[in-house]
Design a protein around this motif. Structure first.
Motif, short mmCIF file in Angstrom:
data_model
loop_
_atom_site.label_atom_id
_atom_site.label_comp_id
_atom_site.label_asym_id
_atom_site.label_seq_id
_atom_site.Cartn_x
_atom_site.Cartn_y
_atom_site.Cartn_z
N ILE A 65 11.19 8.87 12.35
CA ILE A 65 12.06 7.71 12.19
C ILE A 65 13.47 8.23 11.92
O ILE A 65 13.67 9.03 11.01
CB ILE A 65 11.60 6.83 11.01
CG1 ILE A 65 10.14 6.41 11.21
CG2 ILE A 65 12.51 5.61 10.87
CD1 ILE A 65 9.50 5.81 9.97
N GLN A 67 17.61 7.01 11.41
CA GLN A 67 18.47 5.86 11.13
C GLN A 67 19.86 6.36 10.76
O GLN A 67 19.99 7.30 9.97
CB GLN A 67 17.89 5.03 9.99
CG GLN A 67 18.65 3.74 9.75
CD GLN A 67 17.90 2.81 8.81
OE1 GLN A 67 17.21 3.24 7.90
NE2 GLN A 67 18.04 1.51 9.04
N THR A 83 23.79 9.84 20.67
CA THR A 83 22.39 9.89 21.11
C THR A 83 21.92 11.33 20.97
O THR A 83 22.74 12.25 20.80
CB THR A 83 22.23 9.46 22.58
OG1 THR A 83 22.92 10.39 23.42
CG2 THR A 83 22.77 8.06 22.81
N PHE A 104 16.34 9.87 20.76
CA PHE A 104 16.86 8.61 20.23
C PHE A 104 18.05 8.11 21.04
O PHE A 104 18.77 8.89 21.65
CB PHE A 104 17.22 8.71 18.74
CG PHE A 104 18.24 9.75 18.39
CD1 PHE A 104 19.59 9.43 18.33
CD2 PHE A 104 17.84 11.05 18.08
CE1 PHE A 104 20.53 10.40 17.98
CE2 PHE A 104 18.77 12.01 17.72
CZ PHE A 104 20.12 11.69 17.69
N THR A 105 18.20 6.78 21.06
CA THR A 105 19.31 6.14 21.77
C THR A 105 20.46 5.93 20.78
O THR A 105 20.39 6.38 19.64
CB THR A 105 18.85 4.81 22.39
OG1 THR A 105 18.37 3.96 21.35
CG2 THR A 105 17.74 5.03 23.42
N SER A 106 21.47 5.22 21.19
CA SER A 106 22.69 5.07 20.42
C SER A 106 22.44 4.67 18.96
O SER A 106 21.71 3.74 18.67
CB SER A 106 23.59 4.02 21.06
OG SER A 106 24.71 3.76 20.23
N LEU A 107 23.10 5.40 18.07
CA LEU A 107 23.05 5.09 16.64
C LEU A 107 24.12 4.10 16.23
O LEU A 107 24.28 3.80 15.06
CB LEU A 107 23.18 6.38 15.82
CG LEU A 107 22.08 7.42 16.01
CD1 LEU A 107 22.38 8.68 15.22
CD2 LEU A 107 20.73 6.86 15.63
N PRO A 113 19.65 -0.30 13.09
CA PRO A 113 18.20 -0.30 13.03
C PRO A 113 17.61 1.11 13.06
O PRO A 113 18.18 2.01 13.68
CB PRO A 113 17.80 -1.06 14.30
CG PRO A 113 18.93 -0.80 15.25
CD PRO A 113 20.16 -0.74 14.39
N ALA A 114 16.51 1.27 12.36
CA ALA A 114 15.78 2.53 12.42
C ALA A 114 15.12 2.62 13.79
O ALA A 114 14.66 1.61 14.34
CB ALA A 114 14.73 2.59 11.32
N GLN A 115 15.08 3.82 14.36
CA GLN A 115 14.40 4.03 15.64
C GLN A 115 13.12 4.82 15.38
O GLN A 115 13.15 5.85 14.71
CB GLN A 115 15.30 4.79 16.60
CG GLN A 115 16.53 4.00 17.01
CD GLN A 115 17.36 4.74 18.04
OE1 GLN A 115 16.84 5.36 18.97
NE2 GLN A 115 18.68 4.68 17.88
N LEU A 116 12.01 4.33 15.93
CA LEU A 116 10.72 5.00 15.81
C LEU A 116 10.54 5.88 17.04
O LEU A 116 10.56 5.39 18.17
CB LEU A 116 9.60 3.98 15.71
CG LEU A 116 9.75 2.91 14.63
CD1 LEU A 116 8.57 1.96 14.66
CD2 LEU A 116 9.88 3.55 13.26
N LEU A 117 10.35 7.16 16.80
CA LEU A 117 10.22 8.12 17.90
C LEU A 117 8.80 8.71 17.90
O LEU A 117 8.33 9.21 16.88
CB LEU A 117 11.23 9.26 17.74
CG LEU A 117 12.68 8.87 17.45
CD1 LEU A 117 13.53 10.12 17.26
CD2 LEU A 117 13.23 8.00 18.55
#
Length: 163
Positions: A65, A67, A83, A104-107, A113-117
């Motif tokens: 995760i 963020q 990214t 991950f895509t754009s922060l 939002p948190a990104q789940l990888l």
């Protein structure tokens, strides 16, 4: 309609000295490791690397995760659309795997939002089931966008660990 057998079930059904399922993994524990890193200075563009936590020998990465955060740790979108990838540094006996823990895509997205990888098994360093054979440092590589001093990321890795 077919019936399909999972890897662990197939190994358990026909154990040999070469393919026995590690029973410790069947009853292991789920662990979490968190780390933060912030950009500083002026060399903050694509190709920059953030050195993060170290996963222990025996870890089975399950979920990463990421963020964006401000310097006070509050989730905050980055100013620029950064990214990148999350990977493992080279170990004593294993080569680096720069994107194995996810991309991950754009922060810079609104509300940070948190990104789940999901890990991306490569079949050599990590296949999704076999534990890491040695401790491995996690690192983030920027593929686009410039970080801004005082902004950063929070990284959480959920992993399985044998008893």
């Amino acid at each position: 309609m077919g019936v399909f057998i999972s890897t662990n079930q197939a190994l358990s059904a026909n154990p040999t000295g070469q393919n026995r399922v590690n029973s410790a993994l069947l009853n292991g524990k789920i662990r979490v490791i968190r780390d933060q890193c912030f950009w500083s200075g002026t060399d903050v563009g694509p190709g920059s690397t953030m050195l993060m936590c170290t996963l222990p020998r025996g870890a089975v990465p399950l979920l990463t995760i990421i963020q964006p955060i401000a310097s006070n740790g509050v989730p905050t979108p980055t100013t620029n659309a950064v990214t990148g990838t999350v990977g493992l540094m080279a170990g004593a006996t294993e080569s680096a795997a720069p994107a194995i823990l996810g991309t991950f895509t754009s922060l810079a997205a609104a509300n940070a939002p948190a990104q789940l990888l999901s890990p991306a098994p490569d079949g050599t360093v990590y296949n999704g089931i076999t534990p890491l054979r040695e401790p491995r440092q996690v690192f983030i590589t920027q593929t686009s966008g410039n970080g801004v001093a005082g902004q950063g990321v929070s990284l959480t890795i959920i992993y399985g660990m044998p008893d």
